[in-house]
Enzyme design. Structure first.
Site, short mmCIF file in Angstrom:
data_model
loop_
_atom_site.label_atom_id
_atom_site.label_comp_id
_atom_site.label_asym_id
_atom_site.label_seq_id
_atom_site.Cartn_x
_atom_site.Cartn_y
_atom_site.Cartn_z
N ALA A 37 0.83 -1.21 0.00
CA ALA A 37 0.00 0.00 0.00
C ALA A 37 0.87 1.26 0.00
O ALA A 37 1.78 1.38 -0.81
CB ALA A 37 -0.97 -0.04 1.17
N SER A 38 0.61 2.18 0.93
CA SER A 38 1.23 3.49 0.85
C SER A 38 2.71 3.53 1.23
O SER A 38 3.36 4.56 1.04
CB SER A 38 0.45 4.51 1.69
OG SER A 38 -0.70 4.92 0.99
N ILE A 39 3.25 2.44 1.74
CA ILE A 39 4.71 2.38 1.88
C ILE A 39 5.35 2.52 0.50
O ILE A 39 6.51 2.93 0.37
CB ILE A 39 5.15 1.08 2.58
CG1 ILE A 39 4.55 0.99 3.97
CG2 ILE A 39 6.68 1.00 2.67
CD1 ILE A 39 4.83 -0.34 4.67
#
Length: 230
Positions: A37-39
């Site tokens: 995801a947003s990593i």
């Protein structure tokens, strides 16, 4: 299933718990690939900084330096917003938007068809607001500068130099690995497999997947001296 990694004084310890998929269970290992995801945004920023290091990108330059056709609803912002604003969530436009999947034209299509009508809520750098759209535009900048798709650019700039052997950005990358599928709670609290699986349409906002072993290698790089063996 879950994978855990700990980095302590240069020593990495990993552990996998549970299974990848309730319908076809395989034990989670250190090489099981999870969508992160947003990593993924940190991978985008790392790729951009590689281009800065190579003298191909100036963080303070307007986005239009690299994407002459770029525009949002506010023409002044279209001219003034910088690469730095994209990477620091300070572009000032509505950020929780995405575009349709268009293969290797996904980010090009997003910049051309979604961004021009995006509402401006603050001038650039005036406020911080989490911004997926900004990272999608950053991905398109990376494509324009490298002359390749974002999938190839992230691999060439980050995955390969760091030796991240199980990292990927497409369903094709993931399918050849032991992959942790998503699940949800359905009727009568029954846990069901999410179907269909579809990676994020924006690689740079949330589309990277990799295993805990690779993620710890990546973390070690960022906590280290800025060099890698690759």
């Amino acid at each position: 299933g879950v994978a855990i990694g700990i980095l302590d004084n240069g020593v990495i310890t990993t552990r996998g718990l549970g299974v990848t998929n309730l319908e076809d269970p395989l034990a989670v290992t250190e090489h099981t690939v999870f969508p992160i995801a947003s990593i993924s945004k940190t991978f985008a920023a790392t790729a951009m900084m590689r281009l800065v290091e190579q003298g191909k990108v100036d963080l303070k330059a307007p986005v239009r330096t690299y994407l002459p056709e770029f525009r949002v609803r506010d023409e002044a912002v279209s001219r003034q917003v910088t690469v730095w604003n994209l990477l620091t969530h300070t572009s000032g436009w509505e950020g929780q938007v995405s575009g349709p999947e268009r293969g290797e034209d996904t980010l090009r299509n997003f910049v051309a068809t979604v961004m021009p009508d995006l509402m401006q809520v603050a001038p650039p750098a005036a406020a911080w607001s989490y911004n997926n759209a900004g990272f999608s535009v950053a991905g398109r900048v990376i494509e324009a500068v490298t002359g390749t798709s974002i999938n190839r650019a992230i691999r060439d700039l980050v995955f390969t130099p760091l030796g991240l052997e199980h990292a990927g950005t497409t369903a094709g990358d993931f399918i050849v690995n032991r992959f942790a599928a998503g699940h949800a709670t359905g009727a009568q609290n029954r846990v069901i497999l999410n179907r269909p699986f579809a990676p994020s349409t924006s690689v740079t906002a949330g589309g990277v997947g990799l295993c805990i072993s690779d993620l710890m290698t990546y973390a070690s790089f960022h906590l280290g001296d800025g060099t890698s063996a690759g």
